[in-house]
Motif scaffolding. Sequence first.
Motif, PDB file in Angstrom:
ATOM      1  N   ASP A   9     -47.734  39.936 -20.571  1.00  0.00           N
ATOM      2  CA  ASP A   9     -48.562  40.573 -21.602  1.00  0.00           C
ATOM      3  C   ASP A   9     -49.458  41.045 -21.246  1.00  0.00           C
ATOM      4  OD1 ASP A   9     -50.052  39.069 -20.201  1.00  0.00           O
ATOM      5  OD2 ASP A   9     -50.116  37.160 -22.207  1.00  0.00           O
ATOM      6  N   SER A  10     -49.979  41.676 -19.891  1.00  0.00           N
ATOM      7  CA  SER A  10     -51.502  42.757 -20.107  1.00  0.00           C
ATOM      8  C   SER A  10     -50.808  44.182 -19.727  1.00  0.00           C
ATOM      9  CB  SER A  10     -51.900  42.418 -19.242  1.00  0.00           C
ATOM     10  OG  SER A  10     -51.530  42.268 -17.864  1.00  0.00           O
ATOM     11  N   ARG A  43     -51.462  41.640 -24.913  1.00  0.00           N
ATOM     12  CA  ARG A  43     -53.289  40.455 -25.088  1.00  0.00           C
ATOM     13  C   ARG A  43     -54.061  40.892 -24.263  1.00  0.00           C
ATOM     14  NH1 ARG A  43     -53.682  35.890 -22.625  1.00  0.00           N
ATOM     15  NH2 ARG A  43     -55.017  35.112 -23.736  1.00  0.00           N
ATOM     16  N   ILE A  44     -54.592  42.076 -23.130  1.00  0.00           N
ATOM     17  CA  ILE A  44     -55.018  41.617 -22.483  1.00  0.00           C
ATOM     18  C   ILE A  44     -54.970  43.493 -21.411  1.00  0.00           C
ATOM     19  CG2 ILE A  44     -56.641  41.591 -20.333  1.00  0.00           C
ATOM     20  CD1 ILE A  44     -55.487  38.600 -20.634  1.00  0.00           C
ATOM     21  N   ILE A  45     -56.550  44.229 -22.421  1.00  0.00           N
ATOM     22  CA  ILE A  45     -56.600  45.415 -21.388  1.00  0.00           C
ATOM     23  C   ILE A  45     -56.277  45.034 -20.703  1.00  0.00           C
ATOM     24  CG2 ILE A  45     -56.116  47.930 -22.023  1.00  0.00           C
ATOM     25  CD1 ILE A  45     -56.631  47.169 -24.708  1.00  0.00           C
ATOM     26  N   ARG A  46     -56.543  46.075 -19.311  1.00  0.00           N
ATOM     27  CA  ARG A  46     -57.363  46.242 -18.222  1.00  0.00           C
ATOM     28  C   ARG A  46     -57.536  47.551 -18.123  1.00  0.00           C
ATOM     29  NH1 ARG A  46     -54.365  41.431 -16.726  1.00  0.00           N
ATOM     30  NH2 ARG A  46     -55.109  39.398 -15.805  1.00  0.00           N
ATOM     31  N   ALA A  47     -59.011  47.282 -17.109  1.00  0.00           N
ATOM     32  CA  ALA A  47     -59.461  49.386 -16.580  1.00  0.00           C
ATOM     33  C   ALA A  47     -60.207  48.683 -15.349  1.00  0.00           C
ATOM     34  CB  ALA A  47     -60.370  50.060 -17.755  1.00  0.00           C
ATOM     35  N   GLN A  48     -59.004  49.151 -14.334  1.00  0.00           N
ATOM     36  CA  GLN A  48     -60.237  49.772 -13.448  1.00  0.00           C
ATOM     37  C   GLN A  48     -61.150  50.916 -12.677  1.00  0.00           C
ATOM     38  OE1 GLN A  48     -59.594  47.674 -10.280  1.00  0.00           O
ATOM     39  NE2 GLN A  48     -57.886  46.219 -11.346  1.00  0.00           N
ATOM     40  N   ALA A  74     -65.269  42.019 -15.072  1.00  0.00           N
ATOM     41  CA  ALA A  74     -64.719  40.779 -14.015  1.00  0.00           C
ATOM     42  C   ALA A  74     -65.004  41.521 -13.157  1.00  0.00           C
ATOM     43  CB  ALA A  74     -63.042  40.772 -14.157  1.00  0.00           C
ATOM     44  N   GLU A  75     -64.041  40.739 -11.817  1.00  0.00           N
ATOM     45  CA  GLU A  75     -65.385  40.652 -10.601  1.00  0.00           C
ATOM     46  C   GLU A  75     -64.913  41.593 -10.648  1.00  0.00           C
ATOM     47  OE1 GLU A  75     -63.855  38.430  -6.348  1.00  0.00           O
ATOM     48  OE2 GLU A  75     -63.411  37.814  -7.976  1.00  0.00           O
ATOM     49  N   ARG A  76     -64.036  42.671 -10.210  1.00  0.00           N
ATOM     50  CA  ARG A  76     -63.350  43.591  -9.589  1.00  0.00           C
ATOM     51  C   ARG A  76     -62.782  45.017 -10.833  1.00  0.00           C
ATOM     52  NH1 ARG A  76     -59.961  42.607  -4.335  1.00  0.00           N
ATOM     53  NH2 ARG A  76     -61.374  41.351  -3.614  1.00  0.00           N
ATOM     54  N   HIS A  77     -62.625  44.650 -11.750  1.00  0.00           N
ATOM     55  CA  HIS A  77     -62.166  45.125 -13.259  1.00  0.00           C
ATOM     56  C   HIS A  77     -62.761  45.106 -14.432  1.00  0.00           C
ATOM     57  CE1 HIS A  77     -59.366  42.285 -13.852  1.00  0.00           C
ATOM     58  NE2 HIS A  77     -59.629  42.481 -15.322  1.00  0.00           N
ATOM     59  N   PHE A  78     -62.368  46.047 -15.717  1.00  0.00           N
ATOM     60  CA  PHE A  78     -63.419  45.634 -17.284  1.00  0.00           C
ATOM     61  C   PHE A  78     -62.091  44.988 -17.418  1.00  0.00           C
ATOM     62  CE2 PHE A  78     -66.339  47.895 -15.576  1.00  0.00           C
ATOM     63  CZ  PHE A  78     -67.769  47.683 -16.368  1.00  0.00           C
ATOM     64  N   GLN A  79     -61.689  44.250 -18.590  1.00  0.00           N
ATOM     65  CA  GLN A  79     -60.421  43.608 -19.701  1.00  0.00           C
ATOM     66  C   GLN A  79     -61.343  43.691 -20.999  1.00  0.00           C
ATOM     67  OE1 GLN A  79     -59.607  40.294 -17.603  1.00  0.00           O
ATOM     68  NE2 GLN A  79     -59.979  38.863 -19.212  1.00  0.00           N
ATOM     69  N   ARG A  80     -60.199  43.792 -21.808  1.00  0.00           N
ATOM     70  CA  ARG A  80     -60.667  43.817 -22.880  1.00  0.00           C
ATOM     71  C   ARG A  80     -59.179  42.515 -24.168  1.00  0.00           C
ATOM     72  NH1 ARG A  80     -62.735  45.192 -28.108  1.00  0.00           N
ATOM     73  NH2 ARG A  80     -61.514  45.461 -30.287  1.00  0.00           N
ATOM     74  N   VAL A  81     -60.135  41.483 -24.845  1.00  0.00           N
ATOM     75  CA  VAL A  81     -58.584  40.653 -25.030  1.00  0.00           C
ATOM     76  C   VAL A  81     -58.263  41.286 -26.305  1.00  0.00           C
ATOM     77  CG1 VAL A  81     -57.970  38.330 -25.902  1.00  0.00           C
ATOM     78  CG2 VAL A  81     -59.219  39.071 -23.603  1.00  0.00           C
ATOM     79  N   ILE A  82     -56.832  42.189 -26.775  1.00  0.00           N
ATOM     80  CA  ILE A  82     -56.870  42.192 -28.353  1.00  0.00           C
ATOM     81  C   ILE A  82     -56.011  41.349 -29.642  1.00  0.00           C
ATOM     82  CG2 ILE A  82     -57.558  44.623 -27.451  1.00  0.00           C
ATOM     83  CD1 ILE A  82     -53.678  45.116 -27.576  1.00  0.00           C
ATOM     84  N   ASN A  83     -55.615  39.899 -28.779  1.00  0.00           N
ATOM     85  CA  ASN A  83     -54.627  39.282 -29.143  1.00  0.00           C
ATOM     86  C   ASN A  83     -55.099  37.700 -28.342  1.00  0.00           C
ATOM     87  OD1 ASN A  83     -52.324  38.205 -30.259  1.00  0.00           O
ATOM     88  ND2 ASN A  83     -50.895  39.423 -30.060  1.00  0.00           N
ATOM     89  N   ASP A  84     -56.003  36.820 -28.671  1.00  0.00           N
ATOM     90  CA  ASP A  84     -56.100  35.563 -28.092  1.00  0.00           C
ATOM     91  C   ASP A  84     -55.005  34.244 -28.803  1.00  0.00           C
ATOM     92  OD1 ASP A  84     -56.901  35.439 -30.857  1.00  0.00           O
ATOM     93  OD2 ASP A  84     -59.077  35.080 -29.907  1.00  0.00           O
TER      94      ASP A  84
END
Length: 500
Positions: free
Chosen positions: A427-428, A464-469, A489-499
Amino acid sequence: MRVLIRADASAAIGSGHIARCLTLATALRKDGAEVVFACRQLPGHLLQRLGEHGYLALGLPEHYPQEASGAGIEVLLPWQADIVALASALGNEQRFDWLIVDHYGLDARWERAARRFADRLMAIDDLANRPHAVDLLLDQNYSAQAQDCPYAPWIEGDCKTFLGPRFALLRDEFQCRPIVIKPRVERVMVNFGGFDAACQVYATMLALQGFDDLQVDFVAGLHHPEWAAMSELIKARPNWRLHTLVNDFSGFMQQADLFIGAGGGTTWERAALGLPTICIAVAHNQQLNAQLLAQAGGHLYLGAHDTLDLQRLVDAVAVLRDNRELRQSLAERSRALVDGKGAQRLAVALAAPLLELRLATSRDATLLFQGRNAAHVRRWAFNSDPIDWDSHIDWFERSLSHPRRRILIAETARGPVGMVRYDREGDSVEVSIYLFDGHAGVGWGQVLLSSGERFLRRHWPDIRIIRAQVLADNAVSVSLFQKAGYAQAERHFQRVINDE
């Protein structure tokens, strides 16, 4: 995209509102937008000029019922009458995507009623003294960024603001090298707007009579009230030239060593060129910006025209004429504020809600090969080595048929802008993004991310979640994802678009 612009010009109002809207219209048209103007037929209106630039320019009445005669430019118009007149002028015109209003006499009441004409509204302002009901607001003055947001009491919470000279609406020719600061001033340019109702061009002529060694270009409209007197003064001074409004205004500016003028829109043209300036405010709304810019070291400000002793102007010219260091400082500080890309940034912001990304096809192989191998992309890639063609084609063909990968292309009428790729796991998704050459620095990254999210909601609604390195030292990408609402986050960026 269809855009309607509501702005006026007249001998009393000046030409600045139309000038900056025309610059924005040009930027929009380059990206394929259709732009229509609606302007009152006041004495000195510029409807013909707009038509000469290829725009449909609709004329509105010169007078409205219950309108106070001789009212100042900041007095509110009878807004209901203006809405009725605008509806009549538009006739059967289709609904617009954006309506841009640049008018001191119109406020939130007019803007709410104008929603009947367009899906979204933008206001251009520099007064911060009346309520707005718009989706986007621009104030390009330094005073707008030098203070805590002056529009906070006047706008609704979801209104996006673009404040400061980074967003100044300048024509493309002002994206150029700065002028060379000479040891001594040789050539001066004088201009106080398209109409110069305050007659400051003539006043400046009187102040410069003792500087026989200076070449001076005075630019004033042919219908200037002191035209005859100015023409007489010119006859005895071979180093002086009097011009009507010139076509190559930026070319004249680039030949000057010193500018004497008002605190209106030309402020940012001068700043972009690094042209040292003596500024005199000719309208109340110019004073705060001119004062704050002077405090920041961007120009020399002598105050309002109606309280100015001309000897102060004489003294200022004498000081700057031989002081190269001071002129260099003014040039550098003003140029640091403006890069000339403000119109492009606003055009991108207006396109953002409407831009639809398309799926990449086999025809995009060369485009993506060149994009991925561009120096500015490889610099921040996890693998910065150039990709050879065979490897690229192998990857690209597999990617097009991969059920959990989507490669999207952003395109305008001018061509492709950038690429967004999503790789799905459960779901990401992980997002990768880059822009093609020539599109960095004006906001396209934000647009691609927001347009990509719209695509995900339609095609993969359960994501639900988009991650970016992002590489830690890639400050541009870090800023991009932070502004887009991604959490680090610890090693990446993330955005929740559907919770849910």
